[in-house]
Write an enzyme that holds these catalytic residues in place. Structure first.
Site, mmCIF file in Angstrom:
data_model
loop_
_atom_site.group_PDB
_atom_site.id
_atom_site.type_symbol
_atom_site.label_atom_id
_atom_site.label_comp_id
_atom_site.label_asym_id
_atom_site.label_seq_id
_atom_site.Cartn_x
_atom_site.Cartn_y
_atom_site.Cartn_z
ATOM 1 N N GLU A 62 0.889 -1.163 0.000
ATOM 2 C CA GLU A 62 0.000 0.000 0.000
ATOM 3 C C GLU A 62 0.920 1.204 0.000
ATOM 4 O OE1 GLU A 62 -1.166 3.204 1.510
ATOM 5 O OE2 GLU A 62 -1.954 2.142 3.259
ATOM 6 N N CYS A 87 -2.367 7.941 4.870
ATOM 7 C CA CYS A 87 -2.362 7.495 3.477
ATOM 8 C C CYS A 87 -3.625 7.919 2.744
ATOM 9 C CB CYS A 87 -2.178 5.984 3.398
ATOM 10 S SG CYS A 87 -3.183 5.060 4.569
#
Length: 526
Positions: free
Chosen positions: A265, A302
């Protein structure tokens, strides 16, 4: 919980012969004891060897046994909540309420996966009984289910010292799937990592599991991580971090003689599309909402909204003016590490060279540690489309406003986007009806579509998707948050013609575990 600075290798600790390093308080620059020691090549090998030895027994444990282990670990995190949060606060400067919540999230996701494996239907058991009289050829008995991949290497993340680190979602889902885990601790919070590792190791021992079910190594550089990915017994890798580091791990995993899956990720700008209905509700409130989201956690999420698209309109200008004022009045933020602070400064300077900041917060002359100021940049749509680098993630408290002549231009912008974790639409139901084409495009660009909420909130639930097309992740079919994360660490295995007694319990006709299954493609009835 006494800290030693040594890696975890089953029932023993590392030798302490490797290069030393320390954590630093990002607010003061003060070194924090103890000295941590990088794992040697032999210790890295020992960690993976132990995990491979543990796999034989751990992968065969029942869902009920794994659930007991995960719940015991969750109990340990809750019992040490205050100590964990205090150490994490020293190493990250993140506020205590946030860190206490992160301990709770860590325990919560361990318990969620305990429930998943105890219930058992996640293995997707399918039974197609033999059809000996079928013409022109009989059909054999076929039964399939998901089985654990093998030892999984997990890299701790910098921005979540607990929930995405040693016992975070990657570790919890891999352990739930039946995979032993080797963690490469993040060097920015080694003390927090060591405390978390103690809790997991104690749970392994208390449940009578093989000590190789969980191991952890320290390293301030990249040597240990690279060696873990290259190790021939490693079966999968999970990573949360930068695009540069994630891409390097993907390439390492693919270059092995036997390539393995690398679930990363990485990078996401998380575009926000401001539709007319949102502006009509009031520019001031909208500006406060957007500002709060891109500066939350000093912009080190994120899912930070790094791209905000706004139509040219009187309300749009009022929104921009309000947002500028909030940025200019903002207090300084403390970033997690000196490296993150340097990269934030470099990336925003590059952006400012061609697009001077529309607004930025001033830093005090005596700024110290990893201090950084909020920044706001603005560009027109044509410039945004002509300079793809403007869509790249900057890790820190900044955002980029993209001015569009009209909301119809949003489809042009959306089609030019790479993959993102999230895409947000702010407006009303009439806006959604008018932007059906935009929504269709965004389905191909992001893992989670959000209406009338900001993206900086990731619930740990069964329906959550925290993933997306590259470069947001390495594989858009999976998520790193929520119960679906378990499917990264399992593979389907089919048993043909096996006697009942030799089949896994999940595939036996008697169904001793009572799990939900498919028979001839239809749900079984009991």
């Amino acid at each position: 919980m006494e800290l030693t600075g040594l890696s975890f290798l089953g029932t023993r600790r590392g030798s302490g012969d490797g290069a030393g390093f320390q954590a630093f308080n990002p607010q003061t620059g003060e070194a924090l004891p103890p000295v941590y020691h990088a794992a040697s090549a032999a210790e890295v090998d020992a960690a993976v060897q132990l995990a491979a030895e543990a796999f034989a027994s751990y992968s065969q444990t029942s869902g009920r046994a794994r659930a007991a282990f995960l719940r015991r670990a969750a109990d340990g995190f809750e019992a040490h909540k205050q100590a964990l949060a205090e150490r994490a606060h020293l190493e990250t400067a993140l506020p205590m309420p946030r860190l206490l919540g992160e301990v709770g999230r860590t325990a919560g996701q361990l318990r969620m996966f305990a429930g998943v494996v105890e219930e058992g239907s996640w293995v997707q058991a399918r039974i197609d009984p033999a059809l000996p009289d079928r013409q022109p050829m009989p059909r054999p008995d076929l039964r399939s289910m998901l089985r654990a991949l093998g030892p999984v290497v997990v890299f701790g993340a910098s921005n979540f010292p607990l929930a995405f680190s040693v016992a975070g979602g990657d570790t919890a889902s891999a352990l739930a799937a039946g995979c032993p885990v080797v963690v490469k601790a993040h060097p920015a919070h080694p003390g927090t990592s060591e405390m978390a590792a103690m809790i997991l190791s104690e749970a392994v021992a208390a449940e009578g599991l093989h000590p190789g079910v969980f191991t952890m190594v320290f390293d301030a550089g990249i040597e240990a991580g690279a060696a873990l990915v290259r190790h021939p017994l490693t079966r999968a890798v999970a990573f949360t971090g930068s695009l540069r580091a994630g891409r390097a791990l993907m390439d390492l995993a693919a270059a092995r003689p036997d390539p393995i899956p690398c679930f990363t990720e990485m990078s996401s700008g998380n575009p926000v599309f401001v539709l007319p209905g949102a502006l009509r509700k009031g520019p001031a409130a909208l500006a406060a909402t957007v500002f709060g989201s891109f500066t939350l956690g000093a912009g080190q999420f994120c899912t930070k909204p790094g791209i905000v698209l706004v139509p040219e309109a009187p309300e749009g200008q009022a929104f921009l003016d309000e947002l500028k004022a909030l940025v200019e009045k903002a207090s300084p933020f403390t970033l997690l590490t000196p490296g993150i602070a340097r990269e934030y400064g470099r990336a925003t300077e590059v952006r400012a060279a061609e697009n001077p900041a529309a607004a930025q917060a001033a830093l005090p002359e005596d700024a110290m540690g990893c201090m950084a100021g909020a920044k706001l940049f603005t560009v027109g749509l044509d410039e945004f489309l002509g300079r793809p680098a403007l869509a790249e993630e900057i890790f820190g408290p900044d955002t980029l406003l993209v001015h569009c002549n009209r909301t119809e231009d949003y489809v042009r912008a959306a089609r030019a986007l790479e993959g993102h974790l999230t895409a947000t639409l702010l407006g009303d139901e009439n806006d959604l009806a008018a932007n059906a084409e935009l929504i269709k495009v965004l389905e191909q660009k992001a893992g989670r579509l959000i209406f009338n909420a900001m993206p900086t909130g990731v619930e740990v639930t069964h329906a959550m998707v925290h993933g997306g097309p590259y470069p947001a992740t390495s594989d858009p079919r999976f998520t790193s948050v929520g119960s679906l994360a378990i499917y990264r660490f399992a593979r389907p295995v089919c048993f043909q013609g096996f006697p009942e007694a030799t089949l896994p319990p999940e595939l036996q006709d008697a169904n001793p575990l009572g799990i939900r299954r498919l028979r001839d493609g239809k749900p079984e009835t009991h």
